[in-house]
Every structure is written in structure tokens, then in C-alpha cells.
Write a protein that holds these residues in place. Structure first.
Motif, short mmCIF file in Angstrom:
data_model
loop_
_atom_site.label_atom_id
_atom_site.label_comp_id
_atom_site.label_asym_id
_atom_site.label_seq_id
_atom_site.Cartn_x
_atom_site.Cartn_y
_atom_site.Cartn_z
N ARG A 32 -60.46 15.04 60.01
CA ARG A 32 -61.46 16.05 59.24
C ARG A 32 -60.71 17.52 59.05
O ARG A 32 -60.18 17.93 59.54
CB ARG A 32 -63.04 15.81 59.28
CG ARG A 32 -63.45 14.54 58.93
CD ARG A 32 -65.07 14.64 59.62
NE ARG A 32 -65.78 15.88 58.91
CZ ARG A 32 -66.49 16.06 57.76
NH1 ARG A 32 -66.25 14.89 57.01
NH2 ARG A 32 -66.84 16.90 57.24
N GLU A 33 -60.83 18.41 57.35
CA GLU A 33 -60.85 20.05 58.08
C GLU A 33 -61.15 20.29 58.94
O GLU A 33 -61.27 21.35 60.11
CB GLU A 33 -60.37 20.28 57.05
CG GLU A 33 -59.26 21.97 56.86
CD GLU A 33 -59.36 21.78 55.44
OE1 GLU A 33 -60.17 23.23 55.04
OE2 GLU A 33 -59.36 21.46 54.65
N ASN A 34 -62.55 20.16 59.15
CA ASN A 34 -63.81 20.57 59.87
C ASN A 34 -63.91 20.00 60.57
O ASN A 34 -64.24 19.13 60.61
CB ASN A 34 -64.82 20.81 58.65
CG ASN A 34 -66.39 21.92 59.25
OD1 ASN A 34 -65.89 22.02 60.80
ND2 ASN A 34 -67.64 21.67 58.63
N LYS A 35 -63.81 21.16 62.03
CA LYS A 35 -63.87 20.17 63.18
C LYS A 35 -65.28 20.12 63.87
O LYS A 35 -65.18 20.06 64.99
CB LYS A 35 -62.47 21.06 64.30
CG LYS A 35 -61.34 20.83 63.53
CD LYS A 35 -60.64 19.50 63.76
CE LYS A 35 -59.47 19.90 62.91
NZ LYS A 35 -59.09 18.09 62.88
#
Length: 69
Positions: A32-35
Motif C-alpha cells: 500500500r502507498e500508506n504504510k
């Protein structure tokens, strides 16, 4: 100050299935882009309260360098 984390066998038995579920969700968590760690990716309807012990185990083991694949 040295912190010692003691896990009894009964605690490990109750946490082991959750550890396995979290381990299997790590690739999708990292893709995911958001970690940030998202509990609903682990299991539908999952909450922090249900998985905090297993996730804490991961953090302790990873920081101690004792995780082998």
C-alpha cells in the motif's frame, strides 16, 4: 535498563494463530502507498484490541533480530 519480555507457553498458544495471520498480511500491508498498519487488512472486522499482543510480539522479535524465515 534492560527490558525482558517473558512469554509463557499458554500465552504463545493463544497468540500463535494471530501471529500467523499478521505474518501473511505483511506483503499486502507493505504494498500500500500508506504504510500504516491497517487491521481490517489482517481480517475483516479486526481491531487493535484483538491483535495487539501478536503485533507486540512481532515488534519485540524484529528488534531483537531473532526472526528467521
Amino acid at each position: 535498563m534492560k527490558i525482558v519480555y517473558y512469554i509463557t507457553s499458554s500465552m504463545l498458544e493463544s497468540v500463535a494463530p494471530k501471529i500467523s495471520i499478521i505474518w501473511k498480511s505483511i506483503p499486502s500491508q507493505l504494498s500500500r502507498e500508506n504504510k500504516k498498519f491497517i487491521y481490517k487488512v489482517v481480517k475483516k472486522g479486526a481491531r487493535v484490541r484483538g491483535y495487539e499482543d501478536a503485533l507486540q510480539w512481532f515488534v519485540i522479535v524484529l528488534y531483537s533480530g531473532n526472526l528467521y524465515t
